[in-house]
Each structure stands twice: as C-alpha cells, then as structure tokens.
Design a protein around this motif. Sequence first.
Motif, mmCIF file in Angstrom:
data_model
loop_
_atom_site.group_PDB
_atom_site.id
_atom_site.type_symbol
_atom_site.label_atom_id
_atom_site.label_comp_id
_atom_site.label_asym_id
_atom_site.label_seq_id
_atom_site.Cartn_x
_atom_site.Cartn_y
_atom_site.Cartn_z
ATOM 1 N N ALA A 148 0.859 -1.087 0.276
ATOM 2 C CA ALA A 148 0.075 0.138 -0.100
ATOM 3 C C ALA A 148 0.835 1.182 0.070
ATOM 4 N N ASP A 149 2.090 1.189 -0.348
ATOM 5 C CA ASP A 149 3.044 2.124 -0.358
ATOM 6 C C ASP A 149 3.169 2.658 0.847
ATOM 7 N N PHE A 150 3.002 1.753 2.150
ATOM 8 C CA PHE A 150 3.033 2.348 3.445
ATOM 9 C C PHE A 150 2.243 3.481 3.818
ATOM 10 N N LYS A 151 1.058 3.463 3.042
ATOM 11 C CA LYS A 151 0.237 4.429 3.459
ATOM 12 C C LYS A 151 -1.122 3.901 4.126
ATOM 13 N N ILE A 152 -1.716 4.494 5.215
ATOM 14 C CA ILE A 152 -3.051 3.979 5.729
ATOM 15 C C ILE A 152 -4.240 4.394 4.881
ATOM 16 N N THR A 153 -5.197 3.747 4.919
ATOM 17 C CA THR A 153 -6.688 3.981 4.190
ATOM 18 C C THR A 153 -7.567 4.787 5.141
ATOM 19 N N PRO A 154 -8.584 5.400 4.643
ATOM 20 C CA PRO A 154 -9.393 6.069 5.326
ATOM 21 C C PRO A 154 -10.422 5.012 6.188
ATOM 22 N N ALA A 155 -10.427 3.771 5.677
ATOM 23 C CA ALA A 155 -11.037 2.624 6.325
ATOM 24 C C ALA A 155 -10.442 2.254 7.622
ATOM 25 N N GLN A 156 -8.928 2.151 7.261
ATOM 26 C CA GLN A 156 -8.320 1.642 8.488
ATOM 27 C C GLN A 156 -8.226 2.594 9.620
ATOM 28 N N LEU A 157 -8.288 4.001 9.393
ATOM 29 C CA LEU A 157 -8.170 4.987 10.303
ATOM 30 C C LEU A 157 -9.369 4.985 11.185
ATOM 31 N N GLU A 158 -10.501 4.926 10.318
ATOM 32 C CA GLU A 158 -11.857 4.723 11.196
ATOM 33 C C GLU A 158 -11.783 3.782 11.985
ATOM 34 N N ALA A 159 -11.514 2.534 11.490
ATOM 35 C CA ALA A 159 -11.462 1.353 12.389
ATOM 36 C C ALA A 159 -10.418 1.472 13.574
#
Length: 397
Positions: A148-159
């Motif tokens: 993921a190019d070492f970047k978090i997704t909005p879904a990961q953040l929300e979880a």
Amino acid sequence: MEQLSERLLALQPSATLAMSQRSAELKAQGIDVINLSVGEPDFNTPDHIKEAAKKAIDENWTLYSPVPGYMSLRQAIVAKLKRENGLDYKPTEILVSNGAKQSVCNVLMALVSKGDEVIIPAPYWVSYPQMVLLAEGTPVSVEAKIEADFKITPAQLEAAITPRTRAIILCSPSNPTGSVYTRAELEALKDVLLKYPRVMVIADEIYEHINYIGEHASMASFPDIKDRCVIINGVSKAYAMTGWRIGFMAAAEWVVKGCNKLQGQYTSGPASMSQKAAEAAWNGPQECVEEMRVAFQRRKDLIVRLCREVPGLEVNDPAGAFYLFPKCSSYFGKKDGERTINTSTDLAMYLLDVAHVATVGGDDFGAPECFRMSYATSDENIVEAIRRIKEALARLK
Ligand code: PMP
Ligand code: GLU
C-alpha cells in the motif's frame, strides 16, 4: 540506591541514535563503517545562515529568549507558513522549541491524558510511541504495508478510532518509508476525522522540502479541520541544521499556550543564537533548499536502482524524505555459519558486523519485516554500501 523511575525503566532508547553511536564507536576503532543509520543531511549548514549566527553572537543575542521564541523568529515562521503553505497563523499560534523532537513531545504532553489513545500509522518514526508512553497515553499502531506504499486508508483510520482516541500523528513525507500523502489522500483521511471532533491531528512535516512529487500537502490546509491541526516543522532537514536544535509547532492558541507553560518549566526558549540562525534560514535565499533536494532525489534514484538488484529485497520508490525501507523478511531463518538472522534488527547487526554498513532494523519502527537506510550520504558511499550489503546477504543460506 541506583534505581531509575518506572517511567524510565519502561522507556526504550532511540534505535536510530543507538545504531549511529555504535557505528561511530566502530569508526573510532579504525573500522571503515559506512553510516546509513541516522537521518540527517550530509551537507554543511549554508554560509549565510552561519554568518547570521556569528553576527548574532557578536551582537549579544546570548541571553534568555522569550519562552516561545523571539517575536522576530515567530514572524519569520508566520511568513514561511503563508509563503510556502498558503496558511494563515499569528505569532501567538507559534511555539519554537529545541528541535521538532521537543515540539512533538510538547504537544503530546499537552494533549494526552492517562489512558488516551494516539493513533500512529506504522511504519513510524521510533520516537512517537515512546513519547506517547511518556505522556501516559496508549499508542495505537495502524499498519500500512509496502504493497500500500506504506500509507493507511480512510477505512483503516476509522476502524482504529475509539472514544478514547485523542490524536493521530501523521508524518508526510514519512520517516522511515519516504511515502508522501497526496492532497486527495489527506482529504479522504480528513473526511473521516471530521466525524470525530475529539481527535487532534499532529502533522509532522519536518521533511516537507525533501519531496520528489512536487506538491507538499498539509492537513492544516483544509479549513474545516485547521483548528484541530498541530503542524510540526523545523530547520533540521531543509537547511541541514540538525545540530542547531530549532523546531516549531503551529497550532490553535490554546494548544500553544499549554505547551508554552510546559516549556517554561522544562527547558525555556531554545538557544538564542540558533534562533537567529533559523530566522536567517526562513527569511533568506531559498536556493540551498532546492539544491539539497535535487541531490537527495539523485541519490534516491541511485539507491532504489541498486537495491532492486539485490536478491531478496523488496523496495518501494519513495516520494520524499531521505530513507529507503526495504522489506528483508525473505532472509529470516537464514544463516551465515553459526549466525542466524531471525529479525530485521538481527539483519542490521549482521550488516554492521560483516559488511560494515550501519542501518536500522525495522522493529522499533513498527515494521519488523523491513530495515531502514538513510541515503543522506555521498553517491560513492551509497554505491559501496549496497555492494557490501549485496555481498553479505549472498552469504546467508
Ligand atoms: N520528526 C521526524 C519524523 C524526524 O525524523 C525527526 C528527526 N530528527 C524529527 C521529527 C526531529 O527533528 P529535530 O528535532 O532535529 O528538529
Ligand atoms: N530523525 C532522525 C532519524 O530518524 C534523527 C535521529 C533521531 O532523532 O531519531 O534518524
């Protein structure tokens, strides 16, 4: 009685500084070590900045400064934020500290109460979780993989957000991965954060100018979340001024006031002549910043190309900072004689002992499958370091 406090017993030493010190010790013994461990520019501080500091000493800028830094320096930072980031801040919303490191520590101490959670996307800079723990908070790591190019997704953040979440620390360009969040990616994270008004954003932008994709996006540039953002920045990386120890935060006045109180009891304003040097850095000619950026980009291209030729390493193409963070877990379980590599820290120690190249294992960055190399060194050092690493890794069976 030789007894450290529980707080200190629980504190991990900085892996980046520890490895750098080890490398310096080996060098002092006459061993030809190439140091890719610590992250600092290998350039000299530009002459006009050094001249400003010499002048400041001669003009007796040598006594205590106001705790948040000289007004003239805070005005220079306000002008920098307007000129380079299009952001409006007042001098009362700026606090200058003893490096960006103290700025991060200040803001965590100011915002985090016992048991509060702080979200830290991993891989992260080694000091963040330790600083959260010092503030009696709970670091919550959210893993972003190399895929993921070492970047978090909005879904990961929300979880990861809970009622106890107090802040997220976003570092872009990132130490240790070099990943850069685009404006669109930041906006998507911001849309999640808008739903959770208790969560503050600590935006560590210390690598702002070491960017290979052009635009630096700041979370504070979204008006609907600006009042919840604390920007961290400084002169260490952009102006090759790591030893001068000047960083700052830009934030809402209540945050700055709180941190001012803390800094007033802890360290006071940072070194007066360093402040004058930093003022010259932000107010003076900016060509030096671009010259160093271009050199870092050339070295990035070089180290990425060379590392992609090393069997068993998986390499991303960083968009900023001066670190490469290859995945090396294909070597776990392999041996050179009696020595077995079980972790990335084992691998870093092996590379130091056998190849005489200092790197840092990924364990303390929250990424045990990777290791970090700083390419803020000469092209010759990069070529020789990767040659040695390739040779040493080839011995692992
Ligand atoms: N943040 C990050 C991500 C860093 O890598 C560093 C490295 N030193 C700092 C903050 C602190 O910088 P300084 O204290 O030298 O300004
Ligand atoms: N930030 C640099 C690094 O990560 C400097 C050392 C430190 O403060 O950790 O190597």
